[in-house]
Design an enzyme around this catalytic site. Structure first.
Site, PDB file in Angstrom:
ATOM      1  N   LYS A 101       0.868  -1.183   0.000  1.00 49.33           N
ATOM      2  CA  LYS A 101       0.000   0.000   0.000  1.00 49.33           C
ATOM      3  C   LYS A 101       0.899   1.225   0.000  1.00 49.33           C
ATOM      4  O   LYS A 101       1.679   1.446   0.927  1.00 49.33           O
ATOM      5  CB  LYS A 101      -0.899  -0.020   1.236  1.00 49.33           C
ATOM      6  CG  LYS A 101      -1.799   1.201   1.326  1.00 49.33           C
ATOM      7  CD  LYS A 101      -2.740   1.114   2.501  1.00 49.33           C
ATOM      8  CE  LYS A 101      -3.549   2.382   2.636  1.00 49.33           C
ATOM      9  NZ  LYS A 101      -4.490   2.321   3.754  1.00 49.33           N
ATOM     10  N   LYS A 108      -2.109  -1.579  -3.892  1.00 53.79           N
ATOM     11  CA  LYS A 108      -2.987  -0.407  -3.811  1.00 53.79           C
ATOM     12  C   LYS A 108      -2.171   0.859  -3.869  1.00 53.79           C
ATOM     13  O   LYS A 108      -1.172   0.958  -3.152  1.00 53.79           O
ATOM     14  CB  LYS A 108      -3.738  -0.468  -2.474  1.00 53.79           C
ATOM     15  CG  LYS A 108      -4.620   0.713  -2.207  1.00 53.79           C
ATOM     16  CD  LYS A 108      -5.130   0.678  -0.795  1.00 53.79           C
ATOM     17  CE  LYS A 108      -5.883   1.959  -0.533  1.00 53.79           C
ATOM     18  NZ  LYS A 108      -6.387   2.052   0.808  1.00 53.79           N
TER      19      LYS A 108
HETATM   20  C1  PBG Z   1      -7.489   3.171   5.725  1.00 56.70           C
HETATM   21  C2  PBG Z   1      -7.740   3.114   4.278  1.00 56.70           C
HETATM   22  C3  PBG Z   1      -7.526   4.089   3.290  1.00 56.70           C
HETATM   23  C4  PBG Z   1      -8.030   3.558   2.099  1.00 56.70           C
HETATM   24  C5  PBG Z   1      -8.478   2.273   2.383  1.00 56.70           C
HETATM   25  N1  PBG Z   1      -8.275   2.013   3.725  1.00 56.70           N
HETATM   26  C6  PBG Z   1      -7.033   5.470   3.389  1.00 56.70           C
HETATM   27  C7  PBG Z   1      -5.646   5.782   3.763  1.00 56.70           C
HETATM   28  O1  PBG Z   1      -4.795   4.905   3.932  1.00 56.70           O
HETATM   29  O2  PBG Z   1      -5.412   6.968   3.962  1.00 56.70           O
HETATM   30  C8  PBG Z   1      -8.075   4.275   0.784  1.00 56.70           C
HETATM   31  C9  PBG Z   1      -9.157   3.850  -0.132  1.00 56.70           C
HETATM   32  C10 PBG Z   1      -9.448   4.745  -1.283  1.00 56.70           C
HETATM   33  O3  PBG Z   1      -8.805   5.789  -1.507  1.00 56.70           O
HETATM   34  O4  PBG Z   1     -10.384   4.403  -2.016  1.00 56.70           O
HETATM   35  N2  PBG Z   1      -6.180   3.260   6.134  1.00 56.70           N
END
Ligand code: PBG
Length: 321
Positions: free
Chosen positions: A192, A245
């Site tokens: 991520k 992601k």
């Molecule tokens: C929680 C989380 C996030 C997303 C999914 N789970 C946001 C982040 O890490 O700031 C992002 C999902 C999206 O942008 O569609 N940590």
């Protein structure tokens, strides 16, 4: 003469030789659940995506199932925030209640829950903050495990840790197993990235950090090999499914992971990727078919599972039978 155009002559021939096919079964549709009653409110930063109160979930689930969607991912939005995300692991928390309601309405729909602390901490970071404002990895593991366990108890089929703490997959697997939830799976947000494409989501989930950014735990966007390492560690720690992601700016990472690892691979087509296309289509700058084209690119790159806010839109493009 070689004539590749023969196989492009008409739509029937093109569809016969198509190398990659999309199915509604590929998709996971994210849902945002909020406190309150009778709420179905469009999220400003994400046209076509809504906040739902629990009492409105029945209708929404019926619509989702009618589109042919088989899996959802739940995000909880709450004003109940503190230093250790305690509203994230209480039995009557927003996500826990949503899981029970959805299971009551439909037992078949696969429920995956996002496991993180940012929606529930008063500072909006994904873990516990130490005295220097640094996110303390090992202290956070205990709380993340509590959140995951509470989702399992409420009936989640799979938990998806998105916090990017080291060792969270192992900690969560051990906690679930110790408590008898050996069949609750883990879909790990393995690679991520610290991405600007999460902007619209943070507005939707009210989870933006109140200071600093997420770069001390989420990955640097320039790194590919590190993503492979993260996937490897998560598999060793017990992840059933790994995830990359965002998706569209990281198709090379998806491709690489799909060639190296044998576990199912998910890709998250995130909020910013959704909103920019949705708005361009709304404004008439791009044809709506651009949605199909970009989702296809994620599958072609090697993702087996695509988490996308476009899942309902995709029903239009897919021959379901
Ligand atoms: C929680 C989380 C996030 C997303 C999914 N789970 C946001 C982040 O890490 O700031 C992002 C999902 C999206 O942008 O569609 N940590």
């Amino acid at each position: 003469m070689r004539r590749p155009r023969r196989l492009r002559k008409n739509n029937s021939i093109r569809s016969l030789v198509r190398e990659t096919r999309l199915s509604m079964k590929d998709f996971v549709y994210p849902i945002f659940v909020v406190e309150g009653e009778k709420i179905k409110r469009e999220i400003k930063s994400m046209p076509g995506v809504y906040h739902f109160s629990i009492d409105k979930l029945k209708e929404e689930v019926e619509e989702i199932v009618n589109c042919g969607i088989k899996s959802i991912m739940i995000f909880g939005v709450t004003k109940d925030k503190d230093w250790c995300a305690s509203s994230g692991f209480k039995d009557d928390g927003i996500v826990q209640r949503a899981i029970r309601e959805i299971k009551k309405v439909n037992k078949e729909l696969v429920i995956i829950t996002d496991v993180c602390m940012c929606e529930y901490t008063d500072h909006g970071h994904c873990g516990i903050i130490d005295n220097n404002g640094y996110v303390d990895n090992d202290k956070s593991l205990k709380f993340l495990s509590k959140i995951a366990l509470s989702h399992a108890i409420a009936g989640a089929d799979m938990v998806a840790p998105s916090d990017m703490m080291d060792g969270r997959v192992r900690a969560i697997r051990e906690t679930l197993d110790k408590n008898g939830y050996v069949n609750v799976g883990i879909m790990a947000y393995s690679a991520k990235y610290a991405s600007n494409f999460y902007g619209p989501f943070r507005e939707a989930a009210e989870s933006a950090p109140s200071f600093g950014d997420r770069k001390t735990y989420q990955m640097d966007s320039s790194n590919y090999k590190e993503a492979m390492l993260e996937c490897e560690y998560d598999i060793q720690e017990g992840a059933d499914i790994i995830m990359i992601k965002p998706a569209l700016s990281y198709l090379d990472v998806i491709k690489g992971a799909s060639e190296i690892f044998d576990v199912p691979l998910a890709a998250y087509n995130v909020s910013g990727e959704y909103s920019m296309l949705k708005l361009a289509v709304k404004k008439g700058l791009l044809k709506e078919d651009v949605i199909y084209e970009s989702i296809m690119s994620i599958k072609r790159a090697g993702a087996n599972i695509i988490i996308t806010y476009f899942a309902k839109d995709m029903a239009k493009y897919i021959d379901r039978y």
